[in-house]
Design a protein around this motif. Structure first.
Motif, PDB file in Angstrom:
ATOM      1  N   ASN A  40       0.844  -1.211   0.000  1.00 18.58           N
ATOM      2  CA  ASN A  40       0.000   0.000   0.000  1.00 18.58           C
ATOM      3  C   ASN A  40       0.874   1.254   0.000  1.00 18.58           C
ATOM      4  O   ASN A  40       0.568   2.242  -0.680  1.00 18.58           O
ATOM      5  CB  ASN A  40      -0.933   0.011   1.212  1.00 18.58           C
ATOM      6  N   ILE A  41       1.971   1.196   0.760  1.00 20.88           N
ATOM      7  CA  ILE A  41       2.915   2.326   0.817  1.00 20.88           C
ATOM      8  C   ILE A  41       3.572   2.507  -0.553  1.00 20.88           C
ATOM      9  O   ILE A  41       3.741   3.632  -1.036  1.00 20.88           O
ATOM     10  CB  ILE A  41       3.969   2.092   1.929  1.00 20.88           C
ATOM     11  N   VAL A  42       3.928   1.393  -1.199  1.00 23.24           N
ATOM     12  CA  VAL A  42       4.532   1.449  -2.534  1.00 23.24           C
ATOM     13  C   VAL A  42       3.558   2.101  -3.533  1.00 23.24           C
ATOM     14  O   VAL A  42       3.939   3.004  -4.285  1.00 23.24           O
ATOM     15  CB  VAL A  42       4.928   0.030  -3.023  1.00 23.24           C
ATOM     16  N   HIS A  43       2.319   1.654  -3.539  1.00 21.72           N
ATOM     17  CA  HIS A  43       1.315   2.192  -4.462  1.00 21.72           C
ATOM     18  C   HIS A  43       1.063   3.689  -4.221  1.00 21.72           C
ATOM     19  O   HIS A  43       0.881   4.456  -5.169  1.00 21.72           O
ATOM     20  CB  HIS A  43       0.003   1.414  -4.332  1.00 21.72           C
ATOM     21  N   GLN A  44       1.096   4.071  -2.943  1.00 22.36           N
ATOM     22  CA  GLN A  44       0.889   5.487  -2.612  1.00 22.36           C
ATOM     23  C   GLN A  44       2.029   6.346  -3.172  1.00 22.36           C
ATOM     24  O   GLN A  44       1.795   7.401  -3.773  1.00 22.36           O
ATOM     25  CB  GLN A  44       0.790   5.650  -1.096  1.00 22.36           C
ATOM     26  N   LEU A  45       3.265   5.876  -2.991  1.00 16.39           N
ATOM     27  CA  LEU A  45       4.417   6.618  -3.516  1.00 16.39           C
ATOM     28  C   LEU A  45       4.412   6.632  -5.051  1.00 16.39           C
ATOM     29  O   LEU A  45       4.779   7.627  -5.672  1.00 16.39           O
ATOM     30  CB  LEU A  45       5.729   6.008  -3.003  1.00 16.39           C
ATOM     31  N   LYS A  46       3.989   5.559  -5.635  1.00 12.25           N
ATOM     32  CA  LYS A  46       3.910   5.476  -7.100  1.00 12.25           C
ATOM     33  C   LYS A  46       2.946   6.525  -7.663  1.00 12.25           C
ATOM     34  O   LYS A  46       3.194   7.115  -8.716  1.00 12.25           O
ATOM     35  CB  LYS A  46       3.486   4.068  -7.517  1.00 12.25           C
ATOM     36  N   SER A  47       1.859   6.754  -6.942  1.00 14.58           N
ATOM     37  CA  SER A  47       0.841   7.694  -7.437  1.00 14.58           C
ATOM     38  C   SER A  47       1.109   9.145  -7.035  1.00 14.58           C
ATOM     39  O   SER A  47       0.611  10.071  -7.672  1.00 14.58           O
ATOM     40  CB  SER A  47      -0.545   7.280  -6.946  1.00 14.58           C
ATOM     41  N   ILE A  55       8.409   3.566 -11.368  1.00 13.84           N
ATOM     42  CA  ILE A  55       8.240   2.339 -10.576  1.00 13.84           C
ATOM     43  C   ILE A  55       7.463   1.316 -11.394  1.00 13.84           C
ATOM     44  O   ILE A  55       6.400   1.613 -11.942  1.00 13.84           O
ATOM     45  CB  ILE A  55       7.487   2.622  -9.256  1.00 13.84           C
ATOM     46  N   ARG A  56       8.003   0.100 -11.500  1.00  9.96           N
ATOM     47  CA  ARG A  56       7.285  -0.996 -12.144  1.00  9.96           C
ATOM     48  C   ARG A  56       7.114  -2.116 -11.125  1.00  9.96           C
ATOM     49  O   ARG A  56       8.099  -2.575 -10.533  1.00  9.96           O
ATOM     50  CB  ARG A  56       8.040  -1.505 -13.377  1.00  9.96           C
ATOM     51  N   ILE A  57       5.884  -2.544 -10.925  1.00  9.42           N
ATOM     52  CA  ILE A  57       5.590  -3.554  -9.904  1.00  9.42           C
ATOM     53  C   ILE A  57       5.363  -4.911 -10.560  1.00  9.42           C
ATOM     54  O   ILE A  57       4.593  -5.036 -11.514  1.00  9.42           O
ATOM     55  CB  ILE A  57       4.351  -3.156  -9.076  1.00  9.42           C
ATOM     56  N   ILE A  58       6.062  -5.913 -10.062  1.00 13.20           N
ATOM     57  CA  ILE A  58       5.864  -7.294 -10.500  1.00 13.20           C
ATOM     58  C   ILE A  58       5.376  -8.078  -9.297  1.00 13.20           C
ATOM     59  O   ILE A  58       6.015  -8.061  -8.234  1.00 13.20           O
ATOM     60  CB  ILE A  58       7.167  -7.904 -11.046  1.00 13.20           C
ATOM     61  N   THR A  59       4.246  -8.761  -9.435  1.00  9.69           N
ATOM     62  CA  THR A  59       3.669  -9.526  -8.317  1.00  9.69           C
ATOM     63  C   THR A  59       3.806 -11.019  -8.576  1.00  9.69           C
ATOM     64  O   THR A  59       3.380 -11.515  -9.630  1.00  9.69           O
ATOM     65  CB  THR A  59       2.176  -9.168  -8.133  1.00  9.69           C
TER      66      THR A  59
END
Length: 342
Positions: A40-47, A55-59
């Motif tokens: 959630n912290i990553v997504h917040q910083l990304k936006s 930032i590219r996220i791989i899950t």
């Protein structure tokens, strides 16, 4: 950057990557399916961050562990170079720029920089720096590290790698295995054809994290112990598959791993592992790893030399000073006795 239950540290780590002076970056975030607020912290910083679009996220579809997340990074990275950092650490603002300038100028397989070990409050505890050097040639890293006994941290992070080099030699990590960095480091040492070191300090290593196994005995489990056998058996296989070593280099490599086995086994002695499991684990490790190492007929002199080089420089200096003064005293006595006879 691997993400797994690091909500306490991830913001600082990711901001240090986002705020780099080097602009042309792709920041790979590999989500290894933790169960806290990290992503959630990553997504917040990304936006919200001005450079969030890099930032590219791989899950992952399932948890693959630290080794698995790093393999994903090697397979998925789109740049020419690849830099690993842990999500509980941080890097200085010009880290990537510094390393990029060196690797592009020297055209080497990797470049490594100095490390600032910090505590939870970001107080500096110890700074480890390298000399400014570049080495080239087959087995140059193996000779520098094993034979000449110079330090290059076993850790994967704080090195900028040429991605094509990693792929060419199939340098990878064992999945779901602790101590996986030792195997990767061995692959690096045996395949590197050129490398550079810089005395610049670029990495802030959080060495006092509460749940870190680098704090002796802390969080050390039976799996950590059993995985030592897997790791050192794999290293043994790598060494046996390469016929390019001189006898002297082979002995130096085996001596290094003999002490590395001891160093990695030591935290088990301070852990909550049952005594019977400790004995079984040591027996397995001894049976699989130690006999081939001892076949090199290590001498007392070589072991003594290795232990001496592992001492802090200040202690080495005192020992050498003491020996020098002692030798000078003896020479003076000899001179006096010779004079009296004449």
């Amino acid at each position: 950057m691997p993400i797994y239950n690091v909500e306490k540290y991830i913001e600082r780590a990711l901001l240090s990557a986002l705020n780099q002076t080097y602009q042309d970056l792709e920041i790979l975030i590999v989500d290894d399916l933790g169960h806290d607020n990290s992503m959630n912290i990553v997504h917040q910083l990304k936006s919200t961050h001005p450079r969030g679009n890099c930032i590219r996220i791989i899950t992952h579809k399932k948890n693959l562990g630290l080794g698995g997340t790093r393999n994903t990074a090697i397979e998925s990275a789109q740049g020419k170079y690849l830099y690993f950092m842990d999500s509980d650490d941080a890097i200085v603002p010009d880290c990537i720029e510094t390393l990029y300038n060196i690797i592009s100028q020297e055209k080497v397989d990797f470049v490594a920089a100095g490390i600032n070990q910090i505590d939870e409050n970001e107080n500096s505890l110890k700074i480890t720096n390298y000399p400014n050097i570049t080495r080239k040639g087959k087995l140059c890293m193996a000779q520098y590290f094993y034979e000449e006994k110079n330090d290059i941290w076993v850790t994967t992070w704080n090195k900028l790698y040429n991605l094509s080099f990693l792929k060419e030699f199939h340098i990878h990590f064992l999945e779901h295995v602790y101590h996986e960095d030792i195997v990767m480091h061995a692959m690096l040492a045996l395949n590197t054809r050129s490398f550079s070191l810089t005395n610049r300090t670029t990495y802030l290593y959080n060495c006092k994290r509460e749940d870190s196994i680098t704090n002796i005995g802390q969080g050390y489990t039976l799996k950590h112990l059993n995985d030592l056998t897997i790791v050192f058996s794999e290293i043994r296989r790598l060494i046996q598959a390469d016929n390019n070593f001189s006898k002297h280099l082979q002995k130096a490599i085996n001596l290094y791993y003999l002490f590395e086995i001891y160093h990695r086994y030591l935290p088990a002695m301070y852990s909550n592992i049952k005594r019977s499991d400790l004995i079984k684990g040591l027996a397995r490790l001894s049976q699989n790893c130690i006999p081939p190492i001892l076949e090199t007929r290590l001498t007392f002199k070589s072991i003594k030399r290795f232990l001496f080089l592992k001492l802090p420089f200040s202690i080495q200096y005192r020992i050498k000073s003491h020996k020098y003064k002692k030798r000078k005293k003896l020479d003076k006595k000899k001179k006096l006795s010779t004079s009296s006879i004449l």
